[in-house]
Design a protein around this motif. Sequence first.
Motif, PDB file in Angstrom:
ATOM      1  N   LEU A 183       0.850  -1.191   0.000  1.00  0.00           N
ATOM      2  CA  LEU A 183       0.000   0.000   0.000  1.00  0.00           C
ATOM      3  C   LEU A 183       0.887   1.242   0.000  1.00  0.00           C
ATOM      4  CD1 LEU A 183      -2.627  -1.215   2.630  1.00  0.00           C
ATOM      5  CD2 LEU A 183      -2.858  -1.210   0.143  1.00  0.00           C
ATOM      6  N   ALA A 184       1.463   1.540  -1.150  1.00  0.00           N
ATOM      7  CA  ALA A 184       2.441   2.618  -1.223  1.00  0.00           C
ATOM      8  C   ALA A 184       1.803   3.982  -1.468  1.00  0.00           C
ATOM      9  CB  ALA A 184       3.451   2.323  -2.339  1.00  0.00           C
ATOM     10  N   ASP A 185       0.545   4.030  -1.871  1.00  0.00           N
ATOM     11  CA  ASP A 185      -0.070   5.298  -2.280  1.00  0.00           C
ATOM     12  C   ASP A 185      -0.992   5.889  -1.218  1.00  0.00           C
ATOM     13  OD1 ASP A 185      -1.825   3.228  -2.485  1.00  0.00           O
ATOM     14  OD2 ASP A 185      -2.781   3.930  -4.337  1.00  0.00           O
ATOM     15  N   VAL A 186      -0.944   5.360   0.015  1.00  0.00           N
ATOM     16  CA  VAL A 186      -1.801   5.893   1.064  1.00  0.00           C
ATOM     17  C   VAL A 186      -1.034   6.931   1.882  1.00  0.00           C
ATOM     18  CG1 VAL A 186      -3.172   3.783   1.216  1.00  0.00           C
ATOM     19  CG2 VAL A 186      -1.165   4.045   2.679  1.00  0.00           C
ATOM     20  N   ALA A 187      -1.759   7.896   2.428  1.00  0.00           N
ATOM     21  CA  ALA A 187      -1.124   8.940   3.249  1.00  0.00           C
ATOM     22  C   ALA A 187      -2.212   9.589   4.115  1.00  0.00           C
ATOM     23  CB  ALA A 187      -0.455   9.977   2.353  1.00  0.00           C
ATOM     24  N   PRO A 188      -1.822  10.068   5.299  1.00  0.00           N
ATOM     25  CA  PRO A 188      -0.481   9.903   5.875  1.00  0.00           C
ATOM     26  C   PRO A 188      -0.280   8.500   6.434  1.00  0.00           C
ATOM     27  CG  PRO A 188      -1.904  11.027   7.434  1.00  0.00           C
ATOM     28  CD  PRO A 188      -2.709  10.834   6.184  1.00  0.00           C
ATOM     29  N   VAL A 189       0.984   8.101   6.513  1.00  0.00           N
ATOM     30  CA  VAL A 189       1.360   6.828   7.121  1.00  0.00           C
ATOM     31  C   VAL A 189       2.219   7.132   8.345  1.00  0.00           C
ATOM     32  CG1 VAL A 189       2.652   4.685   6.837  1.00  0.00           C
ATOM     33  CG2 VAL A 189       1.266   5.545   4.949  1.00  0.00           C
ATOM     34  N   TYR A 190       1.928   6.464   9.431  1.00  0.00           N
ATOM     35  CA  TYR A 190       2.702   6.633  10.657  1.00  0.00           C
ATOM     36  C   TYR A 190       3.649   5.439  10.780  1.00  0.00           C
ATOM     37  CZ  TYR A 190      -0.774  10.186  11.550  1.00  0.00           C
ATOM     38  OH  TYR A 190      -1.586  11.290  11.439  1.00  0.00           O
ATOM     39  N   ARG A 191       4.922   5.680  10.456  1.00  0.00           N
ATOM     40  CA  ARG A 191       5.918   4.620  10.454  1.00  0.00           C
ATOM     41  C   ARG A 191       6.492   4.458  11.854  1.00  0.00           C
ATOM     42  NH1 ARG A 191      10.057   5.187   5.840  1.00  0.00           N
ATOM     43  NH2 ARG A 191       8.272   4.305   4.711  1.00  0.00           N
ATOM     44  N   ILE A 192       6.439   3.238  12.363  1.00  0.00           N
ATOM     45  CA  ILE A 192       6.824   2.955  13.750  1.00  0.00           C
ATOM     46  C   ILE A 192       8.049   2.052  13.759  1.00  0.00           C
ATOM     47  CG2 ILE A 192       6.083   1.817  15.882  1.00  0.00           C
ATOM     48  CD1 ILE A 192       3.138   2.577  14.756  1.00  0.00           C
ATOM     49  N   THR A 193       9.110   2.533  14.378  1.00  0.00           N
ATOM     50  CA  THR A 193      10.321   1.726  14.536  1.00  0.00           C
ATOM     51  C   THR A 193      10.613   1.585  16.025  1.00  0.00           C
ATOM     52  OG1 THR A 193      11.718   3.694  14.321  1.00  0.00           O
ATOM     53  CG2 THR A 193      11.304   2.414  12.325  1.00  0.00           C
ATOM     54  N   THR A 194      11.106   0.425  16.398  1.00  0.00           N
ATOM     55  CA  THR A 194      11.389   0.140  17.809  1.00  0.00           C
ATOM     56  C   THR A 194      12.737  -0.546  17.949  1.00  0.00           C
ATOM     57  OG1 THR A 194      10.042  -1.843  17.555  1.00  0.00           O
ATOM     58  CG2 THR A 194       9.009   0.015  18.653  1.00  0.00           C
ATOM     59  N   ASP A 195      13.426  -0.211  19.036  1.00  0.00           N
ATOM     60  CA  ASP A 195      14.712  -0.825  19.370  1.00  0.00           C
ATOM     61  C   ASP A 195      14.633  -1.368  20.784  1.00  0.00           C
ATOM     62  OD1 ASP A 195      17.036  -0.041  17.274  1.00  0.00           O
ATOM     63  OD2 ASP A 195      15.560   1.591  17.393  1.00  0.00           O
ATOM     64  N   VAL A 196      14.918  -2.655  20.926  1.00  0.00           N
ATOM     65  CA  VAL A 196      14.978  -3.252  22.259  1.00  0.00           C
ATOM     66  C   VAL A 196      16.376  -3.029  22.820  1.00  0.00           C
ATOM     67  CG1 VAL A 196      14.872  -5.394  23.582  1.00  0.00           C
ATOM     68  CG2 VAL A 196      13.199  -4.963  21.786  1.00  0.00           C
ATOM     69  N   ARG A 242       5.663  10.551  10.908  1.00  0.00           N
ATOM     70  CA  ARG A 242       4.531  10.743  10.009  1.00  0.00           C
ATOM     71  C   ARG A 242       5.033  11.052   8.605  1.00  0.00           C
ATOM     72  NH1 ARG A 242       0.533  15.406  11.645  1.00  0.00           N
ATOM     73  NH2 ARG A 242       2.197  16.690  10.733  1.00  0.00           N
ATOM     74  N   LEU A 243       4.543  10.285   7.643  1.00  0.00           N
ATOM     75  CA  LEU A 243       4.914  10.486   6.242  1.00  0.00           C
ATOM     76  C   LEU A 243       3.689  11.004   5.474  1.00  0.00           C
ATOM     77  CD1 LEU A 243       6.914   7.163   5.700  1.00  0.00           C
ATOM     78  CD2 LEU A 243       7.795   9.422   6.346  1.00  0.00           C
ATOM     79  N   PRO A 244       3.916  11.949   4.542  1.00  0.00           N
ATOM     80  CA  PRO A 244       5.223  12.311   3.961  1.00  0.00           C
ATOM     81  C   PRO A 244       5.943  13.489   4.599  1.00  0.00           C
ATOM     82  CG  PRO A 244       3.459  13.268   2.667  1.00  0.00           C
ATOM     83  CD  PRO A 244       2.781  12.513   3.776  1.00  0.00           C
ATOM     84  N   ASP A 245       5.373  14.172   5.594  1.00  0.00           N
ATOM     85  CA  ASP A 245       6.019  15.399   6.071  1.00  0.00           C
ATOM     86  C   ASP A 245       7.186  15.152   7.016  1.00  0.00           C
ATOM     87  OD1 ASP A 245       4.820  14.708   8.453  1.00  0.00           O
ATOM     88  OD2 ASP A 245       3.399  16.367   8.481  1.00  0.00           O
ATOM     89  N   LYS A 299       7.317  14.517  10.282  1.00  0.00           N
ATOM     90  CA  LYS A 299       7.225  14.928  11.677  1.00  0.00           C
ATOM     91  C   LYS A 299       7.394  13.709  12.580  1.00  0.00           C
ATOM     92  CE  LYS A 299       4.487  17.757  14.822  1.00  0.00           C
ATOM     93  NZ  LYS A 299       3.240  18.561  15.000  1.00  0.00           N
ATOM     94  N   VAL A 300       8.159  13.873  13.691  1.00  0.00           N
ATOM     95  CA  VAL A 300       8.582  12.729  14.507  1.00  0.00           C
ATOM     96  C   VAL A 300       8.232  12.952  15.971  1.00  0.00           C
ATOM     97  CG1 VAL A 300      10.584  11.427  15.362  1.00  0.00           C
ATOM     98  CG2 VAL A 300      10.464  12.078  12.964  1.00  0.00           C
ATOM     99  N   VAL A 348       1.287   8.318  18.254  1.00  0.00           N
ATOM    100  CA  VAL A 348       0.579   8.449  16.980  1.00  0.00           C
ATOM    101  C   VAL A 348      -0.525   9.503  17.106  1.00  0.00           C
ATOM    102  CG1 VAL A 348      -0.926   7.281  15.325  1.00  0.00           C
ATOM    103  CG2 VAL A 348       1.104   6.098  16.221  1.00  0.00           C
ATOM    104  N   GLN A 349      -1.277   9.429  18.175  1.00  0.00           N
ATOM    105  CA  GLN A 349      -2.384  10.369  18.345  1.00  0.00           C
ATOM    106  C   GLN A 349      -1.874  11.806  18.468  1.00  0.00           C
ATOM    107  OE1 GLN A 349      -5.174   9.463  17.625  1.00  0.00           O
ATOM    108  NE2 GLN A 349      -6.003   7.703  18.768  1.00  0.00           N
ATOM    109  N   SER A 350      -0.700  11.977  19.092  1.00  0.00           N
ATOM    110  CA  SER A 350      -0.170  13.339  19.227  1.00  0.00           C
ATOM    111  C   SER A 350       0.196  13.931  17.862  1.00  0.00           C
ATOM    112  CB  SER A 350       1.052  13.342  20.140  1.00  0.00           C
ATOM    113  OG  SER A 350       2.183  12.733  19.518  1.00  0.00           O
ATOM    114  N   LEU A 351       0.594  13.095  16.904  1.00  0.00           N
ATOM    115  CA  LEU A 351       0.932  13.558  15.573  1.00  0.00           C
ATOM    116  C   LEU A 351      -0.299  13.810  14.723  1.00  0.00           C
ATOM    117  CD1 LEU A 351       4.012  11.331  14.653  1.00  0.00           C
ATOM    118  CD2 LEU A 351       4.007  13.727  15.347  1.00  0.00           C
ATOM    119  N   ARG A 352      -1.436  13.310  15.144  1.00  0.00           N
ATOM    120  CA  ARG A 352      -2.671  13.505  14.372  1.00  0.00           C
ATOM    121  C   ARG A 352      -3.351  14.825  14.695  1.00  0.00           C
ATOM    122  NH1 ARG A 352      -6.598   8.563  14.842  1.00  0.00           N
ATOM    123  NH2 ARG A 352      -7.426   9.479  12.909  1.00  0.00           N
TER     124      ARG A 352
END
Length: 208
Positions: free
Chosen positions: A126-139, A160-163, A165-166, A203-207
């Motif tokens: 699903l490459a054409d949807v926006a905004p997308v909230y990309r989540i990365t985690t490090d243990v 948050r993509l595409p802008d 904001k983190v 995520v909610q804070s970025l929305r």
Amino acid sequence: MMNRIHATRACALAALLAATMLAGCASPEPRYYTLAQGPAAGGASVATPAAPNTEPLWIEVAPVRVPERLNRPQFVVRDTRNGNDAGLRLLDLSRWSSPLPEEMRDALSQRLQASLGAVDTYQQGLADVAPVYRITTDVVRLDADIGQRAGATINWTVRRLPDGKVVSGRTQADLAAPGEIEGVVAAYREILSGAAGDIAAGVQSLRR
């Protein structure tokens, strides 16, 4: 004739003893554990369908990065035998149902989809949807003392993509883990639920 009967019985007894010894020497089968909850174990989607005429919330949950010493099929726990608090021990009979980075990713995705009513776009094309909230985690830390406690420190970032904001944060917890390995799994699940709650708040804070 009698000698042949005795010989036959002796052979039968020897065969029975050999079979018993082989059965006694057979290695026990390992048990497999998952961090997912409920019927969605194994990676099934648990997203709440979007209401009619509303745009879904799109998230992308990447595989969790874990220290190489933990990235094994077996559980890795602290080895407190003989007062060796710094050692690690592999539990060969207690294993993850999938590689640990994917196991943790699926568990986080499951909880985030359920709490946010979101759709995880990871590996769905699903490459054409926006905004997308990309989540990365490090243990940073994931450890346990069998029958006592389990803990983790998890750093996470939501972009948050595409802008671009983190927002980022850290979830840290140490919980009681009574019993055997099941207590450790239950504690890890609770810690991941807490991490998912923190990430969902991000995520909610970025929305807004």
